[in-house]
Write a protein that holds these residues in place. Sequence first.
Motif, PDB file in Angstrom:
ATOM      1  N   ILE A   3      17.110   9.780  -6.740  1.00  0.00           N
ATOM      2  CA  ILE A   3      16.622   9.729  -5.360  1.00  0.00           C
ATOM      3  C   ILE A   3      15.455  10.694  -5.164  1.00  0.00           C
ATOM      4  N   ASN A   4      15.523  11.863  -5.792  1.00  0.00           N
ATOM      5  CA  ASN A   4      14.403  12.809  -5.692  1.00  0.00           C
ATOM      6  C   ASN A   4      13.154  12.259  -6.367  1.00  0.00           C
ATOM      7  N   ASP A   5      13.320  11.630  -7.527  1.00  0.00           N
ATOM      8  CA  ASP A   5      12.172  11.042  -8.228  1.00  0.00           C
ATOM      9  C   ASP A   5      11.551   9.912  -7.410  1.00  0.00           C
ATOM     10  N   ARG A  36       0.776  13.751   5.324  1.00  0.00           N
ATOM     11  CA  ARG A  36       0.472  15.189   5.233  1.00  0.00           C
ATOM     12  C   ARG A  36       0.855  15.744   3.868  1.00  0.00           C
ATOM     13  N   THR A  37       0.107  16.720   3.436  1.00  0.00           N
ATOM     14  CA  THR A  37       0.357  17.317   2.121  1.00  0.00           C
ATOM     15  C   THR A  37       1.282  18.523   2.177  1.00  0.00           C
ATOM     16  N   ASP A  38       1.712  18.907   3.362  1.00  0.00           N
ATOM     17  CA  ASP A  38       2.565  20.092   3.468  1.00  0.00           C
ATOM     18  C   ASP A  38       4.052  19.759   3.502  1.00  0.00           C
ATOM     19  N   ILE A  39       4.413  18.527   3.128  1.00  0.00           N
ATOM     20  CA  ILE A  39       5.835  18.208   3.005  1.00  0.00           C
ATOM     21  C   ILE A  39       6.146  17.899   1.550  1.00  0.00           C
ATOM     22  N   GLU A  40       7.405  18.016   1.213  1.00  0.00           N
ATOM     23  CA  GLU A  40       7.894  17.794  -0.141  1.00  0.00           C
ATOM     24  C   GLU A  40       8.895  16.640  -0.126  1.00  0.00           C
ATOM     25  N   LEU A  51       6.935   8.043  -4.062  1.00  0.00           N
ATOM     26  CA  LEU A  51       6.430   7.488  -2.807  1.00  0.00           C
ATOM     27  C   LEU A  51       5.556   8.497  -2.075  1.00  0.00           C
ATOM     28  N   LEU A  52       6.042   9.720  -1.987  1.00  0.00           N
ATOM     29  CA  LEU A  52       5.312  10.754  -1.262  1.00  0.00           C
ATOM     30  C   LEU A  52       3.989  11.081  -1.947  1.00  0.00           C
ATOM     31  N   THR A  53       4.003  11.225  -3.253  1.00  0.00           N
ATOM     32  CA  THR A  53       2.771  11.527  -3.988  1.00  0.00           C
ATOM     33  C   THR A  53       1.734  10.415  -3.792  1.00  0.00           C
ATOM     34  N   ALA A  54       2.176   9.164  -3.880  1.00  0.00           N
ATOM     35  CA  ALA A  54       1.245   8.047  -3.694  1.00  0.00           C
ATOM     36  C   ALA A  54       0.650   8.062  -2.292  1.00  0.00           C
ATOM     37  N   ALA A  55       1.489   8.312  -1.283  1.00  0.00           N
ATOM     38  CA  ALA A  55       0.996   8.335   0.101  1.00  0.00           C
ATOM     39  C   ALA A  55       0.092   9.541   0.348  1.00  0.00           C
ATOM     40  N   GLN A  56       0.428  10.686  -0.221  1.00  0.00           N
ATOM     41  CA  GLN A  56      -0.419  11.870  -0.069  1.00  0.00           C
ATOM     42  C   GLN A  56      -1.741  11.688  -0.805  1.00  0.00           C
ATOM     43  N   ASP A  57      -1.703  11.131  -2.008  1.00  0.00           N
ATOM     44  CA  ASP A  57      -2.929  10.884  -2.763  1.00  0.00           C
ATOM     45  C   ASP A  57      -3.839   9.889  -2.043  1.00  0.00           C
ATOM     46  N   SER A  69       0.858  -1.183   0.000  1.00  0.00           N
ATOM     47  CA  SER A  69       0.000   0.000   0.000  1.00  0.00           C
ATOM     48  C   SER A  69       0.897   1.237   0.000  1.00  0.00           C
ATOM     49  N   PRO A  70       0.355   2.396  -0.411  1.00  0.00           N
ATOM     50  CA  PRO A  70       1.182   3.610  -0.382  1.00  0.00           C
ATOM     51  C   PRO A  70       1.779   3.902   0.997  1.00  0.00           C
ATOM     52  N   ALA A  71       1.000   3.701   2.057  1.00  0.00           N
ATOM     53  CA  ALA A  71       1.510   3.962   3.418  1.00  0.00           C
ATOM     54  C   ALA A  71       2.647   3.013   3.763  1.00  0.00           C
ATOM     55  N   GLU A  72       2.458   1.723   3.473  1.00  0.00           N
ATOM     56  CA  GLU A  72       3.501   0.733   3.777  1.00  0.00           C
ATOM     57  C   GLU A  72       4.752   0.975   2.939  1.00  0.00           C
ATOM     58  N   ALA A  73       4.571   1.300   1.659  1.00  0.00           N
ATOM     59  CA  ALA A  73       5.715   1.566   0.788  1.00  0.00           C
ATOM     60  C   ALA A  73       6.500   2.768   1.291  1.00  0.00           C
ATOM     61  N   PHE A  74       5.799   3.837   1.654  1.00  0.00           N
ATOM     62  CA  PHE A  74       6.428   5.052   2.161  1.00  0.00           C
ATOM     63  C   PHE A  74       7.255   4.739   3.412  1.00  0.00           C
ATOM     64  N   GLU A  75       6.642   4.064   4.364  1.00  0.00           N
ATOM     65  CA  GLU A  75       7.317   3.780   5.639  1.00  0.00           C
ATOM     66  C   GLU A  75       8.492   2.833   5.454  1.00  0.00           C
ATOM     67  N   GLN A  76       8.312   1.790   4.653  1.00  0.00           N
ATOM     68  CA  GLN A  76       9.399   0.837   4.435  1.00  0.00           C
ATOM     69  C   GLN A  76      10.579   1.510   3.741  1.00  0.00           C
ATOM     70  N   TRP A  77      10.301   2.353   2.757  1.00  0.00           N
ATOM     71  CA  TRP A  77      11.391   3.020   2.054  1.00  0.00           C
ATOM     72  C   TRP A  77      12.110   4.010   2.969  1.00  0.00           C
ATOM     73  N   MET A  78      11.361   4.680   3.828  1.00  0.00           N
ATOM     74  CA  MET A  78      12.008   5.583   4.788  1.00  0.00           C
ATOM     75  C   MET A  78      12.981   4.783   5.666  1.00  0.00           C
ATOM     76  N   ARG A  79      12.573   3.592   6.101  1.00  0.00           N
ATOM     77  CA  ARG A  79      13.466   2.734   6.897  1.00  0.00           C
ATOM     78  C   ARG A  79      14.720   2.372   6.084  1.00  0.00           C
ATOM     79  N   GLU A  80      14.508   2.035   4.831  1.00  0.00           N
ATOM     80  CA  GLU A  80      15.641   1.655   3.980  1.00  0.00           C
ATOM     81  C   GLU A  80      16.547   2.851   3.705  1.00  0.00           C
ATOM     82  N   GLN A  81      15.967   4.026   3.589  1.00  0.00           N
ATOM     83  CA  GLN A  81      16.777   5.228   3.381  1.00  0.00           C
ATOM     84  C   GLN A  81      17.646   5.504   4.615  1.00  0.00           C
TER      85      GLN A  81
END
Length: 189
Positions: free
Chosen positions: A130-132, A148-152, A137-143, A86-98
């Motif tokens: 890395i920016n892409d 939150r939508t106030d981060i980039e 990830l962020l766009t999918a989780a925000q969508d 899911s977008p939330a799981e992908a976002f969180e897992q990638w943050m851990r990997e980063q």
Amino acid sequence: MDVPSTARPMRADARRNYVRIVECAREAFAEDGPEMPLDDIARRAAVGPGTLYRHFPNREALIEAVYRDSIERLSQRAHELLETHSPAEAFEQWMREQVKFVMDKRSLTTTLKALIDHDSETFALCRTLINDAAGELLTAAQDAGVIRTDIEPRDMLRLGHGIGIACEKTPEAAERLLGVTLDGLRVSR
């Protein structure tokens, strides 16, 4: 792993040697730092020093290839996670990997930044990749309405980088700090 393009395509055995050298160098740098003797890396890769130097004329070229490959892998991981989670799981897992990437590759990154021009093709490519990845990830989780939508994307990268640096000597604290950070990034319900 993308092998750099040259005027002539690489033979299959040369391509295998290139990939094996980069993989062995990545492992060696993780274990012993980027000062690892190049002849030892050639031995680990089961190639002669001449083969290593044909692909990488100096230490800086090998460090640059390892760094580029590492960023390409981290970027590709974002795409894989988005396809399988899911977008939330992908976002969180990638943050851990980063965060883990920053903790594991800090000495390599520091060495590379000291040796290579920041306007180089490698830095430009790695920055874009890395920016892409972070952006997707962020766009999918925000969508999906979970982040939150106030981060980039750069905010996301800065947060992961900061945690990785802060926890370099205390890796056991990384998950706790990342948990607090993720809680702050989630949409309040």
